[in-house]
Design a protein around this motif. Structure first.
Motif, PDB file in Angstrom:
ATOM      1  N   ASN A 164      30.201  28.515  38.505  1.00  5.87           N
ATOM      2  CA  ASN A 164      31.287  28.709  39.464  1.00  5.87           C
ATOM      3  C   ASN A 164      30.837  29.591  40.629  1.00  5.87           C
ATOM      4  O   ASN A 164      31.187  29.361  41.782  1.00  5.87           O
ATOM      5  CB  ASN A 164      32.506  29.314  38.763  1.00  5.87           C
ATOM      6  N   ARG A 165      30.014  30.593  40.328  1.00  9.18           N
ATOM      7  CA  ARG A 165      29.501  31.467  41.402  1.00  9.18           C
ATOM      8  C   ARG A 165      28.669  30.637  42.384  1.00  9.18           C
ATOM      9  O   ARG A 165      28.759  30.823  43.597  1.00  9.18           O
ATOM     10  CB  ARG A 165      28.617  32.557  40.817  1.00  9.18           C
ATOM     11  N   ARG A 166      27.853  29.733  41.850  1.00 10.09           N
ATOM     12  CA  ARG A 166      26.998  28.925  42.741  1.00 10.09           C
ATOM     13  C   ARG A 166      27.867  28.012  43.605  1.00 10.09           C
ATOM     14  O   ARG A 166      27.598  27.820  44.785  1.00 10.09           O
ATOM     15  CB  ARG A 166      25.967  28.134  41.924  1.00 10.09           C
ATOM     16  N   GLY A 176      30.069  53.210  40.104  1.00 11.78           N
ATOM     17  CA  GLY A 176      30.049  51.859  40.658  1.00 11.78           C
ATOM     18  C   GLY A 176      31.225  51.044  40.170  1.00 11.78           C
ATOM     19  O   GLY A 176      31.575  51.084  38.990  1.00 11.78           O
ATOM     20  N   LEU A 177      31.824  50.306  41.112  1.00 11.03           N
ATOM     21  CA  LEU A 177      32.935  49.416  40.775  1.00 11.03           C
ATOM     22  C   LEU A 177      32.418  47.982  40.628  1.00 11.03           C
ATOM     23  O   LEU A 177      31.790  47.456  41.566  1.00 11.03           O
ATOM     24  CB  LEU A 177      33.995  49.434  41.881  1.00 11.03           C
ATOM     25  N   SER A 178      32.669  47.380  39.491  1.00 10.29           N
ATOM     26  CA  SER A 178      32.386  45.964  39.231  1.00 10.29           C
ATOM     27  C   SER A 178      30.944  45.609  39.608  1.00 10.29           C
ATOM     28  O   SER A 178      30.020  46.032  38.919  1.00 10.29           O
ATOM     29  CB  SER A 178      33.417  45.084  39.927  1.00 10.29           C
ATOM     30  N   MET A 179      30.693  44.910  40.733  1.00 12.21           N
ATOM     31  CA  MET A 179      29.295  44.641  41.101  1.00 12.21           C
ATOM     32  C   MET A 179      28.536  45.957  41.273  1.00 12.21           C
ATOM     33  O   MET A 179      27.367  46.066  40.886  1.00 12.21           O
ATOM     34  CB  MET A 179      29.223  43.824  42.404  1.00 12.21           C
ATOM     35  N   GLY A 180      29.209  46.966  41.832  1.00 15.71           N
ATOM     36  CA  GLY A 180      28.581  48.289  41.952  1.00 15.71           C
ATOM     37  C   GLY A 180      28.249  48.865  40.581  1.00 15.71           C
ATOM     38  O   GLY A 180      27.289  49.627  40.424  1.00 15.71           O
ATOM     39  N   GLY A 181      29.025  48.487  39.571  1.00 20.16           N
ATOM     40  CA  GLY A 181      28.740  48.914  38.199  1.00 20.16           C
ATOM     41  C   GLY A 181      27.495  48.225  37.651  1.00 20.16           C
ATOM     42  O   GLY A 181      26.707  48.834  36.926  1.00 20.16           O
ATOM     43  N   TYR A 182      27.310  46.931  38.015  1.00 19.43           N
ATOM     44  CA  TYR A 182      26.069  46.252  37.584  1.00 19.43           C
ATOM     45  C   TYR A 182      24.861  46.985  38.188  1.00 19.43           C
ATOM     46  O   TYR A 182      23.837  47.164  37.528  1.00 19.43           O
ATOM     47  CB  TYR A 182      26.007  44.788  38.055  1.00 19.43           C
ATOM     48  N   VAL A 183      25.029  47.391  39.453  1.00 20.45           N
ATOM     49  CA  VAL A 183      23.934  48.103  40.132  1.00 20.45           C
ATOM     50  C   VAL A 183      23.728  49.469  39.477  1.00 20.45           C
ATOM     51  O   VAL A 183      22.594  49.883  39.204  1.00 20.45           O
ATOM     52  CB  VAL A 183      24.249  48.251  41.644  1.00 20.45           C
ATOM     53  N   ALA A 241      22.834  36.565  42.930  1.00 19.39           N
ATOM     54  CA  ALA A 241      22.279  37.753  42.248  1.00 19.39           C
ATOM     55  C   ALA A 241      23.089  38.076  40.995  1.00 19.39           C
ATOM     56  O   ALA A 241      22.523  38.372  39.928  1.00 19.39           O
ATOM     57  CB  ALA A 241      22.297  38.956  43.206  1.00 19.39           C
ATOM     58  N   MET A 242      24.425  37.994  41.099  1.00 15.08           N
ATOM     59  CA  MET A 242      25.256  38.310  39.928  1.00 15.08           C
ATOM     60  C   MET A 242      25.085  37.247  38.844  1.00 15.08           C
ATOM     61  O   MET A 242      25.049  37.572  37.655  1.00 15.08           O
ATOM     62  CB  MET A 242      26.719  38.465  40.345  1.00 15.08           C
ATOM     63  N   ALA A 243      24.954  35.977  39.271  1.00 16.77           N
ATOM     64  CA  ALA A 243      24.771  34.900  38.285  1.00 16.77           C
ATOM     65  C   ALA A 243      23.468  35.085  37.509  1.00 16.77           C
ATOM     66  O   ALA A 243      23.369  34.668  36.353  1.00 16.77           O
ATOM     67  CB  ALA A 243      24.787  33.541  38.986  1.00 16.77           C
ATOM     68  N   HIS A 245      30.192  50.231  46.069  1.00 16.60           N
ATOM     69  CA  HIS A 245      31.351  49.339  46.200  1.00 16.60           C
ATOM     70  C   HIS A 245      31.192  48.056  45.386  1.00 16.60           C
ATOM     71  O   HIS A 245      30.110  47.703  44.924  1.00 16.60           O
ATOM     72  CB  HIS A 245      31.587  49.003  47.686  1.00 16.60           C
ATOM     73  N   GLY A 246      32.309  47.342  45.258  1.00 18.93           N
ATOM     74  CA  GLY A 246      32.318  46.058  44.555  1.00 18.93           C
ATOM     75  C   GLY A 246      32.067  44.899  45.510  1.00 18.93           C
ATOM     76  O   GLY A 246      31.771  45.077  46.701  1.00 18.93           O
ATOM     77  N   PHE A 247      32.223  43.692  44.984  1.00 17.77           N
ATOM     78  CA  PHE A 247      31.970  42.443  45.708  1.00 17.77           C
ATOM     79  C   PHE A 247      33.288  41.787  46.071  1.00 17.77           C
ATOM     80  O   PHE A 247      34.175  41.728  45.198  1.00 17.77           O
ATOM     81  CB  PHE A 247      31.166  41.498  44.804  1.00 17.77           C
ATOM     82  N   PRO A 248      33.408  41.216  47.231  1.00 19.78           N
ATOM     83  CA  PRO A 248      32.562  41.290  48.418  1.00 19.78           C
ATOM     84  C   PRO A 248      33.200  42.292  49.372  1.00 19.78           C
ATOM     85  O   PRO A 248      33.749  41.917  50.405  1.00 19.78           O
ATOM     86  CB  PRO A 248      32.607  39.869  48.965  1.00 19.78           C
ATOM     87  N   GLY A 258      44.842  47.132  38.877  1.00 18.30           N
ATOM     88  CA  GLY A 258      44.201  45.874  38.526  1.00 18.30           C
ATOM     89  C   GLY A 258      42.689  46.061  38.489  1.00 18.30           C
ATOM     90  O   GLY A 258      42.193  47.043  37.928  1.00 18.30           O
ATOM     91  N   HIS A 259      41.965  45.134  39.150  1.00 23.15           N
ATOM     92  CA  HIS A 259      40.493  45.154  39.098  1.00 23.15           C
ATOM     93  C   HIS A 259      39.899  46.161  40.092  1.00 23.15           C
ATOM     94  O   HIS A 259      38.722  46.456  40.017  1.00 23.15           O
ATOM     95  CB  HIS A 259      39.983  43.736  39.388  1.00 23.15           C
ATOM     96  N   LEU A 260      40.720  46.665  41.032  1.00 25.33           N
ATOM     97  CA  LEU A 260      40.171  47.582  42.048  1.00 25.33           C
ATOM     98  C   LEU A 260      40.785  48.969  41.873  1.00 25.33           C
ATOM     99  O   LEU A 260      41.411  49.522  42.785  1.00 25.33           O
ATOM    100  CB  LEU A 260      40.419  47.026  43.460  1.00 25.33           C
TER     101      LEU A 260
HETATM  102  C1  MLT Z   1      33.540  42.759  41.938  1.00 23.31           C
HETATM  103  O1  MLT Z   1      34.686  43.225  42.036  1.00 23.31           O
HETATM  104  O2  MLT Z   1      32.547  43.377  42.356  1.00 23.31           O
HETATM  105  C2  MLT Z   1      33.384  41.391  41.291  1.00 23.31           C
HETATM  106  O3  MLT Z   1      34.459  41.126  40.423  1.00 23.31           O
HETATM  107  C3  MLT Z   1      32.069  41.295  40.565  1.00 23.31           C
HETATM  108  C4  MLT Z   1      31.877  39.930  39.968  1.00 23.31           C
HETATM  109  O4  MLT Z   1      32.193  38.918  40.625  1.00 23.31           O
HETATM  110  O5  MLT Z   1      31.370  39.852  38.828  1.00 23.31           O
END
Ligand code: MLT
Length: 276
Positions: A136-138, A97-104, A194-196, A30-33, A247-249
């Motif tokens: 911005n994340r912080r 993986g979606l978005s953060m799940g894609g980073y993983v 973690a993402m930052a 899944h993605g964040f959050p 969109g993003h999801l």
């Molecule tokens: C997500 O949908 O997981 C976020 O957009 C990831 C992010 O904040 O980079």
């Protein structure tokens, strides 16, 4: 949604993992959050696969983080491999993986390459944050720890969904808002840090010697189609597809179209394997 939710111990912590179906294993991140329930409708359309759908560390029904606990994207990737082991998948698995799940997923594909069959990256990116985005994340992490997730849910929901989804799918809008609101503030903060801090994986893409499908939403302003197309172009066996109106999801907004694209990719790459 997966028919069974199992509590699974992996790497010394507890995870909630949705399980369904039979066939080649496909892990959905899944993605964040958000949490594993974002895959609900998509999972129903992904027939013929053994689905493994975890809540990542600290998210959803998985164990809360310890006080002040931090994690990295690579930690989440190691958790994914440990979860696969724990549910009895000890060989390679397909991974979406979606978005953060894609980073993983990219971390698993580069650091545990022997465990990965095919990779599906949706609404995500391979590069890292600009200093402004990281800062911005912080700030968001601090705000959520101080004020909770309600303001984040209100601010984020319209940005991650297309106007079409917002206009026509009030249930999806409500689910996204509820998922964000339900996410533990400590998890939101740890995930933002973690993402930052995540590494730039662009240079790893040419080394991913696996079929890779990159799925974009035509209306995604966070990771627009060009971002996914660039990942597909850099991966030696990359393919890209854009789903209209999402969109993003994308998997939440267009579950059938997303699942159809994934199944077509898996079938295509199954047949290529059989023919070789
Ligand atoms: C997500 O949908 O997981 C976020 O957009 C990831 C992010 O904040 O980079």
């Amino acid at each position: 949604m997966p028919t069974e939710t199992r509590r699974t111990e992996a790497g010394g912590r507890g995870f909630a993992v949705g399980l369904a179906g039979e066939g080649d294993p496909l892990v959905l991140l899944h993605g964040f959050p958000l949490d594993r329930t974002m895959w609900g409708e998509t999972a129903e359309f992904l027939s013929g696969r053994r689905l493994i759908v975890p809540d990542l560390r600290g998210f959803g029904g998985s164990d809360p983080l310890a006080d002040g606990e931090a994690f990295s994207i690579d930690d989440l990737a190691d958790d994914v491999v440990a979860i696969a082991d724990a549910v009895g998948v000890t060989g390679p698995f397909d991974l979406a993986g979606l978005s953060m799940g894609g980073y993983v997923a990219l971390s698993v594909a580069t650091r545990h390459a022997d465990r990965v069959g095919r990779v599906i990256l949706t609404n995500t990116r391979a590069d890292t944050d600009t200093p402004e985005v990281a800062a911005n994340r912080r700030r968001i992490a601090e705000t959520v720890l101080a004020k909770g997730t309600a303001p984040l849910a209100a601010a984020m929901t319209p940005n991650v969904l297309s106007e079409i989804t917002i206009g026509k799918s009030p249930k999806v809008v409500g689910r996204v808002k509820d998922m964000i609101h339900a996410c533990r503030p400590a998890t939101v903060a740890a995930a933002q840090h973690a993402m930052a801090a995540r590494p730039d994986r662009t240079g790893d893409l040419p080394g991913i010697d696996r079929p890779v499908l990159c799925v974009a939403g035509s209306e995604d302003t966070i990771t627009p189609p060009a971002v996914l197309e660039a990942i597909a172009a850099a991966a030696p066996h990359g393919q890209a597809v854009t789903i209209a109106g999402a969109g993003h999801l994308t998997p939440l907004e267009r579950p059938r179209q997303f699942a159809d694209a994934v199944l077509a990719f898996l079938d295509r790459t199954d047949s290529a394997k059989a023919a070789s």
